[in-house]
Design a protein around this motif. Sequence first.
Motif, PDB file in Angstrom:
ATOM      1  N   ASP A 127       0.822  -1.213   0.000  1.00 44.89           N
ATOM      2  CA  ASP A 127       0.000   0.000   0.000  1.00 44.89           C
ATOM      3  C   ASP A 127       0.855   1.262   0.000  1.00 44.89           C
ATOM      4  O   ASP A 127       0.390   2.322  -0.401  1.00 44.89           O
ATOM      5  CB  ASP A 127      -0.920   0.005   1.238  1.00 44.89           C
ATOM      6  N   SER A 185       5.913   3.246  -3.917  1.00 38.59           N
ATOM      7  CA  SER A 185       5.996   4.422  -4.776  1.00 38.59           C
ATOM      8  C   SER A 185       6.160   3.994  -6.227  1.00 38.59           C
ATOM      9  O   SER A 185       5.921   2.842  -6.583  1.00 38.59           O
ATOM     10  CB  SER A 185       7.160   5.325  -4.318  1.00 38.59           C
ATOM     11  N   ASN A 186       6.628   4.890  -7.069  1.00 42.02           N
ATOM     12  CA  ASN A 186       6.558   4.706  -8.515  1.00 42.02           C
ATOM     13  C   ASN A 186       7.508   3.625  -9.028  1.00 42.02           C
ATOM     14  O   ASN A 186       8.610   3.437  -8.537  1.00 42.02           O
ATOM     15  CB  ASN A 186       6.884   6.027  -9.206  1.00 42.02           C
ATOM     16  N   SER A 208       5.359  -0.588 -12.833  1.00 42.82           N
ATOM     17  CA  SER A 208       4.096  -1.261 -12.533  1.00 42.82           C
ATOM     18  C   SER A 208       3.067  -0.335 -11.890  1.00 42.82           C
ATOM     19  O   SER A 208       1.934  -0.762 -11.643  1.00 42.82           O
ATOM     20  CB  SER A 208       4.345  -2.455 -11.599  1.00 42.82           C
ATOM     21  N   ALA A 209       3.439   0.888 -11.606  1.00 40.25           N
ATOM     22  CA  ALA A 209       2.512   1.825 -10.951  1.00 40.25           C
ATOM     23  C   ALA A 209       1.600   2.441 -11.996  1.00 40.25           C
ATOM     24  O   ALA A 209       1.791   3.570 -12.431  1.00 40.25           O
ATOM     25  CB  ALA A 209       3.302   2.899 -10.209  1.00 40.25           C
ATOM     26  N   ARG A 210       0.593   1.695 -12.391  1.00 45.11           N
ATOM     27  CA  ARG A 210      -0.339   2.144 -13.429  1.00 45.11           C
ATOM     28  C   ARG A 210      -1.757   2.023 -12.905  1.00 45.11           C
ATOM     29  O   ARG A 210      -2.078   1.131 -12.125  1.00 45.11           O
ATOM     30  CB  ARG A 210      -0.135   1.361 -14.715  1.00 45.11           C
ATOM     31  N   THR A 211      -2.628   2.889 -13.380  1.00 47.87           N
ATOM     32  CA  THR A 211      -3.995   2.931 -12.849  1.00 47.87           C
ATOM     33  C   THR A 211      -4.893   1.838 -13.423  1.00 47.87           C
ATOM     34  O   THR A 211      -5.917   1.509 -12.831  1.00 47.87           O
ATOM     35  CB  THR A 211      -4.632   4.302 -13.150  1.00 47.87           C
ATOM     36  N   ASN A 212      -4.523   1.271 -14.562  1.00 38.65           N
ATOM     37  CA  ASN A 212      -5.388   0.288 -15.216  1.00 38.65           C
ATOM     38  C   ASN A 212      -4.988  -1.152 -14.899  1.00 38.65           C
ATOM     39  O   ASN A 212      -5.256  -2.070 -15.671  1.00 38.65           O
ATOM     40  CB  ASN A 212      -5.377   0.505 -16.735  1.00 38.65           C
ATOM     41  N   ARG A 213      -4.334  -1.372 -13.774  1.00 33.76           N
ATOM     42  CA  ARG A 213      -3.901  -2.714 -13.408  1.00 33.76           C
ATOM     43  C   ARG A 213      -5.105  -3.596 -13.079  1.00 33.76           C
ATOM     44  O   ARG A 213      -5.980  -3.194 -12.318  1.00 33.76           O
ATOM     45  CB  ARG A 213      -3.023  -2.701 -12.148  1.00 33.76           C
ATOM     46  N   ARG A 260      -0.375  -4.881  -6.940  1.00 35.17           N
ATOM     47  CA  ARG A 260       1.056  -5.024  -7.224  1.00 35.17           C
ATOM     48  C   ARG A 260       1.672  -6.187  -6.450  1.00 35.17           C
ATOM     49  O   ARG A 260       2.638  -6.790  -6.912  1.00 35.17           O
ATOM     50  CB  ARG A 260       1.777  -3.709  -6.919  1.00 35.17           C
TER      51      ARG A 260
END
Length: 379
Positions: A322, A325-326, A329-334, A338
Amino acid sequence: MALRGTNQESGRPYNRRIVLEAIRLTGPTTRGEIAERVHLTVQTVSTIVRELEEQELIVSVREKPRGRGIPPSKLTVNPEGGHAVGIHLTPLGIDVALVNLRGDVVESRHRSASNPTPDEAFALIGEMVDELKASPCRGRLLGAGLALPGPFDVESISFVGPTTMTGWKDVDINSRLTEATGLPAFMENDMAAAALGEQLYGLGQQISDYYYLFFGVGLGGAMMHDGTVMRGAWGNAGEIGHIPAVPDGEPCPCGNNGCLERYLSLEAFTRRGLPEAEWVREIAPIFRNAIRMIENLFDPETVVLGGLAPQSLIEQLAALADGLSNSVSARTNRPHPRVVVASDCQHSALRGAAALAVFGVLSPRFGQMFETSEKGTVE
């Protein structure tokens, strides 16, 4: 892996494995759906299905009618159609389990043994497997798979320190395992075995590209791509335990300083002697850095966290995602978080070891379809 049958007459055993794999991956499914998936005729698939049903590897199920007419019967793998023996050897002891085709641990045995020698280990394995063979739960035995710590064949790393096995250099493990169990034998490092087990029995049926972070006595991992473990030139790809994590940090038995598993492993947790929650807070920055490194190196759909640690500890570590950070793999459409917890943490390597035998005997890429003797073991 794309499943595709062959029209050559000599390819019939291969086609049987292809059909069985298609049923395992997509079942319950119909003969027509299988034929379309593997590019064989419905007649060929129907013939193979009859053979697999006679071998009790698959069963037909019929859904309840929802309207007029009787719905077609669908095919699924019979979980009791065969069993494999999974064995996990660590510096702390040996676990052996009887695992069905659905990945359920039917029965298991444990022996504590501090860094056992090959002679000690295979004697104990033979005893435990004999006990499981006498179990009323045992069905047809496909083979035995052994998972043990890596890395393999690295002179300066493989045989030193508390997280590795001493005295195992140049041991013909497959031959010794066959001798001890009387079964076809397969071997893998525990992190790759756990990743394979997850692919066969767990999240791998939904995800094709994931990194399995194996939290054991040490720390390792394996990248699964399209149903296959990425191996590297010497079979040690994904072995992140000896990546430097802390500059000028704690000395590691490998000869370097600040290696990741000196801070993030069961050995590190036990050595610190802290309560779970306190230890997790302490190593949180190191864990998050490790996850970001894995993401940037392998670009997985998710990182699957499992291994020998208690379930509560694994879940607390996974919750640290939670605060990630970036990274790439830090994408909104996952479609997936993670970091996710493995489907069966405590049995991950055992189920993976059993999966080695299942794949070794039944897989369209590796195996051979079998006949069985009157004793119920593979011929």
